[in-house]
Design a protein around this motif. Structure first.
Motif, PDB file in Angstrom:
ATOM      1  N   LEU A  33       0.821  -1.213   0.000  1.00 53.94           N
ATOM      2  CA  LEU A  33       0.000   0.000   0.000  1.00 53.94           C
ATOM      3  C   LEU A  33       0.853   1.260   0.000  1.00 53.94           C
ATOM      4  CD1 LEU A  33      -3.001  -0.845   2.331  1.00 53.94           C
ATOM      5  CD2 LEU A  33      -3.017  -0.461  -0.132  1.00 53.94           C
ATOM      6  N   ASP A  34       1.986   1.213   0.690  1.00 54.73           N
ATOM      7  CA  ASP A  34       2.898   2.359   0.651  1.00 54.73           C
ATOM      8  C   ASP A  34       3.247   2.685  -0.801  1.00 54.73           C
ATOM      9  OD1 ASP A  34       2.926   2.333   3.409  1.00 54.73           O
ATOM     10  OD2 ASP A  34       4.963   1.535   3.577  1.00 54.73           O
ATOM     11  N   ILE A  35       3.573   1.664  -1.577  1.00 56.17           N
ATOM     12  CA  ILE A  35       3.984   1.862  -2.968  1.00 56.17           C
ATOM     13  C   ILE A  35       2.804   2.333  -3.820  1.00 56.17           C
ATOM     14  CG2 ILE A  35       4.809   0.677  -5.034  1.00 56.17           C
ATOM     15  CD1 ILE A  35       6.490  -1.090  -3.048  1.00 56.17           C
ATOM     16  N   LEU A  36       1.660   1.671  -3.684  1.00 60.16           N
ATOM     17  CA  LEU A  36       0.500   2.029  -4.504  1.00 60.16           C
ATOM     18  C   LEU A  36      -0.045   3.417  -4.156  1.00 60.16           C
ATOM     19  CD1 LEU A  36      -1.425  -1.367  -4.508  1.00 60.16           C
ATOM     20  CD2 LEU A  36      -0.339  -0.263  -6.471  1.00 60.16           C
ATOM     21  N   ASP A  61      -8.295   6.672   5.620  1.00 63.76           N
ATOM     22  CA  ASP A  61      -8.842   6.232   6.900  1.00 63.76           C
ATOM     23  C   ASP A  61      -9.276   4.761   6.881  1.00 63.76           C
ATOM     24  OD1 ASP A  61      -8.479   8.683   8.128  1.00 63.76           O
ATOM     25  OD2 ASP A  61     -10.505   9.398   7.675  1.00 63.76           O
ATOM     26  N   LEU A  62      -9.353   4.164   5.702  1.00 57.03           N
ATOM     27  CA  LEU A  62      -9.813   2.778   5.592  1.00 57.03           C
ATOM     28  C   LEU A  62      -8.767   1.802   6.116  1.00 57.03           C
ATOM     29  CD1 LEU A  62     -11.331   2.933   2.014  1.00 57.03           C
ATOM     30  CD2 LEU A  62     -12.577   2.797   4.168  1.00 57.03           C
ATOM     31  N   PRO A  63      -9.220   0.640   6.583  1.00 56.64           N
ATOM     32  CA  PRO A  63      -8.262  -0.392   7.006  1.00 56.64           C
ATOM     33  C   PRO A  63      -7.412  -0.868   5.822  1.00 56.64           C
ATOM     34  CG  PRO A  63     -10.495  -0.912   7.741  1.00 56.64           C
ATOM     35  CD  PRO A  63     -10.606   0.257   6.819  1.00 56.64           C
ATOM     36  N   ASP A  64      -6.165  -1.207   6.107  1.00 58.75           N
ATOM     37  CA  ASP A  64      -5.236  -1.625   5.055  1.00 58.75           C
ATOM     38  C   ASP A  64      -5.769  -2.787   4.219  1.00 58.75           C
ATOM     39  OD1 ASP A  64      -3.441   0.312   5.785  1.00 58.75           O
ATOM     40  OD2 ASP A  64      -2.105  -1.038   6.869  1.00 58.75           O
ATOM     41  N   LEU A  67      -8.549  -1.688   1.753  1.00 58.25           N
ATOM     42  CA  LEU A  67      -8.021  -0.862   0.678  1.00 58.25           C
ATOM     43  C   LEU A  67      -7.191  -1.694  -0.298  1.00 58.25           C
ATOM     44  CD1 LEU A  67      -7.717   1.919  -0.579  1.00 58.25           C
ATOM     45  CD2 LEU A  67      -5.850   2.368   1.024  1.00 58.25           C
ATOM     46  N   LEU A  68      -6.344  -2.568   0.217  1.00 59.31           N
ATOM     47  CA  LEU A  68      -5.521  -3.414  -0.646  1.00 59.31           C
ATOM     48  C   LEU A  68      -6.397  -4.340  -1.489  1.00 59.31           C
ATOM     49  CD1 LEU A  68      -2.718  -4.210  -1.596  1.00 59.31           C
ATOM     50  CD2 LEU A  68      -2.644  -5.892   0.253  1.00 59.31           C
ATOM     51  N   GLY A  69      -7.454  -4.867  -0.908  1.00 56.90           N
ATOM     52  CA  GLY A  69      -8.372  -5.719  -1.663  1.00 56.90           C
ATOM     53  C   GLY A  69      -8.976  -4.990  -2.846  1.00 56.90           C
ATOM     54  N   TRP A  70      -9.357  -3.748  -2.633  1.00 56.05           N
ATOM     55  CA  TRP A  70      -9.925  -2.951  -3.730  1.00 56.05           C
ATOM     56  C   TRP A  70      -8.884  -2.674  -4.798  1.00 56.05           C
ATOM     57  CZ3 TRP A  70     -12.567   1.465  -0.522  1.00 56.05           C
ATOM     58  CH2 TRP A  70     -13.639   0.919   0.216  1.00 56.05           C
ATOM     59  N   LEU A  71      -7.702  -2.243  -4.376  1.00 53.99           N
ATOM     60  CA  LEU A  71      -6.664  -1.860  -5.334  1.00 53.99           C
ATOM     61  C   LEU A  71      -6.123  -3.062  -6.096  1.00 53.99           C
ATOM     62  CD1 LEU A  71      -4.748   0.841  -3.267  1.00 53.99           C
ATOM     63  CD2 LEU A  71      -6.371   1.207  -5.115  1.00 53.99           C
ATOM     64  N   PRO A  76     -14.536  -5.960  -4.905  1.00 54.03           N
ATOM     65  CA  PRO A  76     -14.982  -4.744  -5.573  1.00 54.03           C
ATOM     66  C   PRO A  76     -15.216  -3.619  -4.565  1.00 54.03           C
ATOM     67  CG  PRO A  76     -16.796  -6.310  -5.424  1.00 54.03           C
ATOM     68  CD  PRO A  76     -15.569  -6.996  -4.872  1.00 54.03           C
ATOM     69  N   PRO A  77     -14.838  -2.405  -4.930  1.00 54.10           N
ATOM     70  CA  PRO A  77     -15.125  -1.274  -4.037  1.00 54.10           C
ATOM     71  C   PRO A  77     -16.623  -0.984  -4.034  1.00 54.10           C
ATOM     72  CG  PRO A  77     -14.144  -0.495  -6.069  1.00 54.10           C
ATOM     73  CD  PRO A  77     -14.136  -1.989  -6.123  1.00 54.10           C
ATOM     74  N   PRO A  78     -17.112  -0.340  -3.004  1.00 53.57           N
ATOM     75  CA  PRO A  78     -18.533   0.014  -2.998  1.00 53.57           C
ATOM     76  C   PRO A  78     -18.845   1.005  -4.113  1.00 53.57           C
ATOM     77  CG  PRO A  78     -17.410   1.027  -1.144  1.00 53.57           C
ATOM     78  CD  PRO A  78     -16.421   0.137  -1.821  1.00 53.57           C
TER      79      PRO A  78
END
Length: 79
Positions: A33-36, A61-64, A67-71, A76-78
């Motif tokens: 996530l740092d990189i993305l 503010d989202l949990p890691d 967020l990683l799952g979406w990216l 799928p993101p909401p």
């Protein structure tokens, strides 16, 4: 004597906000996530409008894991 905020104060507050966002983006806790997120912030932060900064801060503010799952395309993101 009370002083009123000036245009310079608003610019300074905006600069501080952008610096905080940059730090948060690069210190997520997961290197992926740092990189993305950090890479995106480095590339686009200076072009984002105030409303977009609000949205980015909400994203940070989202949990890691969420967020990683979406990216990564795992979940799928909401809408």
């Amino acid at each position: 004597m009370t002083s009123f905020p000036s245009a310079g104060d608003a610019a300074t507050a905006d600069e501080v906000r952008r610096k905080r966002i940059r730090i948060r983006a690069w210190r997520r806790g997961m290197r992926e996530l740092d990189i993305l997120v950090g890479g995106f912030v480095d590339a686009r932060l200076d072009t984002l409008a105030s409303v977009e900064l609000d949205e980015l801060e909400a994203l940070l503010d989202l949990p890691d894991a969420e967020l990683l799952g979406w990216l990564a395309g795992v979940t799928p993101p909401p809408p």
